[in-house]
Design an enzyme around this catalytic site. Structure first.
Site, PDB file in Angstrom:
ATOM      1  N   ARG A  45      38.038  17.500 -25.806  1.00  0.00           N
ATOM      2  CA  ARG A  45      38.296  17.238 -24.737  1.00  0.00           C
ATOM      3  C   ARG A  45      38.910  19.272 -25.349  1.00  0.00           C
ATOM      4  O   ARG A  45      39.402  19.912 -24.932  1.00  0.00           O
ATOM      5  CB  ARG A  45      39.863  16.235 -25.153  1.00  0.00           C
ATOM      6  CG  ARG A  45      39.847  15.712 -24.255  1.00  0.00           C
ATOM      7  CD  ARG A  45      40.373  14.383 -24.211  1.00  0.00           C
ATOM      8  NE  ARG A  45      40.748  14.141 -26.010  1.00  0.00           N
ATOM      9  CZ  ARG A  45      42.146  13.425 -26.266  1.00  0.00           C
ATOM     10  NH1 ARG A  45      42.948  13.527 -26.091  1.00  0.00           N
ATOM     11  NH2 ARG A  45      41.677  13.346 -27.754  1.00  0.00           N
ATOM     12  N   ASN A  63      41.137  11.502 -22.233  1.00  0.00           N
ATOM     13  CA  ASN A  63      40.659  10.811 -22.286  1.00  0.00           C
ATOM     14  C   ASN A  63      40.820   9.558 -21.419  1.00  0.00           C
ATOM     15  O   ASN A  63      42.151   8.549 -21.070  1.00  0.00           O
ATOM     16  CB  ASN A  63      40.834  10.216 -23.622  1.00  0.00           C
ATOM     17  CG  ASN A  63      39.810  10.894 -24.470  1.00  0.00           C
ATOM     18  OD1 ASN A  63      38.816  11.292 -24.650  1.00  0.00           O
ATOM     19  ND2 ASN A  63      40.060  10.846 -25.766  1.00  0.00           N
TER      20      ASN A  63
END
Length: 118
Positions: A45, A63
């Site tokens: 990320r 996530n």
């Protein structure tokens, strides 16, 4: 980019071929992308957000409980595609086993490009 058929300088009549480039409007697109593989716990990320800073896109990445990562992005179609291509060519490439893409009907609600924790 979409050709609007309008003369940039508004000099041409409709029945005369214009030799000046037409105005091109950007085609906006919103996409949802799911990444599967070794995509959690490896800085995925943060890398996505870092790469997004180099593009004129807004959106977010997060996530998911099932081990996937979800990304949503909005921008000019060429810019969003270039952003996704850069992700695919980055060091993240070796971590991605599968990528699934869906078009969204609405723009992504975000300021800049964010990491979400929901």
């Amino acid at each position: 980019m979409r050709d609007t058929g309008v003369c940039v300088r508004r000099l041409c009549s409709p029945d005369i071929e214009c030799l000046v480039s037409p105005i091109l409007e950007p085609v906006m697109i919103s996409l949802q992308v799911f990444y599967e593989g070794r995509v959690q716990g490896v800085g995925f990320r943060f890398t996505v957000r870092h790469i997004a800073k180099g593009f004129d896109v807004t959106g977010w990445v997060r996530n998911l409980p099932d081990g996937r990562v979800e990304l949503q992005a909005t921008g000019d179609e060429e810019e969003v595609r270039a952003f996704l291509d850069q992700l695919a060519q980055s060091e993240l490439h070796s971590l991605i086993r599968k990528q699934t893409e869906n078009k969204l009907n609405e723009p992504v609600a975000a300021r800049g490009f964010e990491i979400r924790h929901d």
